[in-house]
Design a protein around this motif. Structure first.
Motif, mmCIF file in Angstrom:
data_model
loop_
_atom_site.group_PDB
_atom_site.id
_atom_site.type_symbol
_atom_site.label_atom_id
_atom_site.label_comp_id
_atom_site.label_asym_id
_atom_site.label_seq_id
_atom_site.Cartn_x
_atom_site.Cartn_y
_atom_site.Cartn_z
ATOM 1 N N GLY A 78 -3.677 4.232 4.272
ATOM 2 C CA GLY A 78 -4.251 3.470 3.554
ATOM 3 C C GLY A 78 -3.879 1.824 3.878
ATOM 4 O O GLY A 78 -4.681 0.994 4.114
ATOM 5 N N VAL B 240 0.164 -6.601 5.353
ATOM 6 C CA VAL B 240 -0.082 -5.384 4.668
ATOM 7 C C VAL B 240 1.023 -4.449 4.991
ATOM 8 O O VAL B 240 1.595 -4.154 6.010
ATOM 9 N N ARG C 187 -9.656 -3.456 8.371
ATOM 10 C CA ARG C 187 -10.770 -4.098 7.756
ATOM 11 C C ARG C 187 -10.591 -5.639 7.588
ATOM 12 O O ARG C 187 -11.416 -6.280 8.066
ATOM 13 N N LEU C 188 -9.348 -6.122 7.436
ATOM 14 C CA LEU C 188 -9.123 -7.636 7.272
ATOM 15 C C LEU C 188 -8.939 -8.151 8.733
ATOM 16 O O LEU C 188 -9.548 -9.068 8.719
ATOM 17 N N VAL D 150 0.998 -1.252 -0.032
ATOM 18 C CA VAL D 150 -0.068 -0.047 -0.058
ATOM 19 C C VAL D 150 0.946 1.229 -0.063
ATOM 20 O O VAL D 150 2.038 1.410 0.708
ATOM 21 N N GLU E 94 -5.970 1.291 7.316
ATOM 22 C CA GLU E 94 -7.342 1.066 7.128
ATOM 23 C C GLU E 94 -7.461 -0.385 6.523
ATOM 24 O O GLU E 94 -8.562 -0.971 7.242
ATOM 25 N N LEU E 95 -6.745 -0.712 5.642
ATOM 26 C CA LEU E 95 -6.798 -1.862 5.160
ATOM 27 C C LEU E 95 -6.539 -3.343 6.085
ATOM 28 O O LEU E 95 -7.427 -3.984 6.341
ATOM 29 N N TYR F 238 -6.776 -2.808 -4.640
ATOM 30 C CA TYR F 238 -5.299 -3.216 -4.010
ATOM 31 C C TYR F 238 -4.510 -4.159 -5.200
ATOM 32 O O TYR F 238 -4.960 -4.674 -5.987
#
Lengths: 258, 258
Positions: free
Chosen positions: B53, B102, B60-61, B48, B56-57, B252
């Motif tokens: 970002g 990530v 969420r995961l 990322v 945030e990802l 992504y």
């Protein structure tokens, strides 16, 4: 002393050259031609970016009774209507001795003009005068940026090779231990990554500089145009002691022997 | 087959990568970390560009019960608040096995995203997997562009070295005579000037890749930050057979083993 390298005329940021010694390389063939012409007695070279400007200046000089040669190249070919091109073989002493050479070429003159905007001193380098340039640049004692003209905005093997040859000569003069495997980098000589890569390229081809032109796109292109004799000439290492230096004179640059 | 090389993430022109295989290198340390993580059982890496970002990802995961590690680096340092950084040594099998990583880094993720815009296939290269990448890129049969991330827009010795190692492996597989002094360039393998320079760099440091990091500004910087163990790890040549490939998934990129 910091040594850096710019791979193309396009990558010049004039402000970053402020206060330093810049050495400009366009080995095939502009700077090899400039070095040859000056070594053969040429009074000065005037690099002009565009063809019309070159023609106008040559006309004006001729009108003032200055003996002048008008030379220009685009894409490896002589510019139509120009009596001389960009081959160093066109400039033996009997042709160029005592003359002013007004020269416009594809990449080299752009690199010279870009470097001259802010650098403290601009020298003209080639394989033909690599050692002499290295000695002069060391004597000046400033940070050094090798400015490769490149080919149409692309990295050029031959320009980086010649720049690397100057870096190699400087390293051998100032910090020969650098090349030893257990050497700790000294603070007196600070090589940027690109200068290190160029130095190794020089070590690779030092005993066969002509071979590098076979490995270079622009070299192969000139070879296919029948210019093998030019390549042989430009590959010759440390033939001349001449170190051309670039000066500003009104709206033009002029290049003369140091 | 044409082999080209881009020295920095900034020099990527996506349209010029259309239809080709791109191999992305950020040897110190993003791509060495990606290769290590996947070799150690990581399920996938999501590169990322920006820290927010990435955060945030990862959130969420985690909310979807996906086992995830959030990792980020700027200027060689772990991003404040990020549990993991950009050191390959942070990712042994017991940490990274079965997880999604990530990752946001200074130069590497930008190069990956830039290359993925138009290239047909994007592989992730490092010294750790140079030979495996060369074999895979050859099997794909397309023109190849080595994309070096560089360091803050500057040429990086270590990225060019790793790219050159892949070029060298390809040359030894497809046209071993290239390295002979009397070899005539074959039409089947067309090396751009920058790829030739990188190849010679690889030959120079092949028996001591770690030494190249001492000659590199970024390498010395990491060394001064106490990261010698990272450098030793990243210098290891052909340790892994893993070839990470970049795929697009919604908004992504994801990186998985071929």
């Amino acid at each position: 002393m910091r040594i850096d390298l710019l791979p193309t005329a396009e990558s010049i940021v004039p402000a970053e050259l402020a206060g330093c010694t810049a050495v400009v390389f366009d080995v095939l063939r502009a700077t090899s031609t400039i070095v040859t012409a000056l070594a053969h007695g040429c009074r000065r070279v005037v690099p002009v970016v565009d063809a019309s400007g070159a023609r106008e200046l040559a006309g004006r000089l001729a009108g003032e009774n200055t003996p002048v040669l008008l030379a220009g190249e685009r894409g490896g070919q002589k510019i139509p209507g120009f009596p001389y091109g960009n081959s160093p073989l066109e400039y033996p002493p009997e042709v160029v001795g005592g003359k002013v050479l007004v020269l416009t070429t594809s990449n080299g003159t752009r690199a010279l003009n870009g470097a001259a905007k802010e650098a403290h001193t601009v020298l003209v380098g080639s394989l033909l005068n690599a050692r002499a340039v290295a000695q002069k640049a060391c004597r000046l004692g400033r940070d050094i940026t090798m400015v490769c003209a490149g080919t149409q905005g692309q990295f050029s093997l031959e320009d980086t090779l010649a720049a690397g040859m100057v870096v190699l000569e400087i390293v051998e003069m100032l910090d020969p231990g650098w090349l030893c495997s257990n050497h700790q980098p000294s603070s007196s000589l600070d090589l940027a990554d690109f200068a290190v890569a160029a130095l190794h390229l020089a070590r690779t081809y030092r005993d066969n500089t002509r071979r590098a032109f076979d490995h270079s796109r622009h070299g192969r292109r000139l070879l296919n145009m029948g210019l093998a004799a030019d390549l042989d000439w430009c590959a010759s290492l440390n033939t001349f002691q001449v170190v051309p230096v670039v000066k500003k004179e009104s709206s033009y640059l002029i290049i003369e022997k140091c």
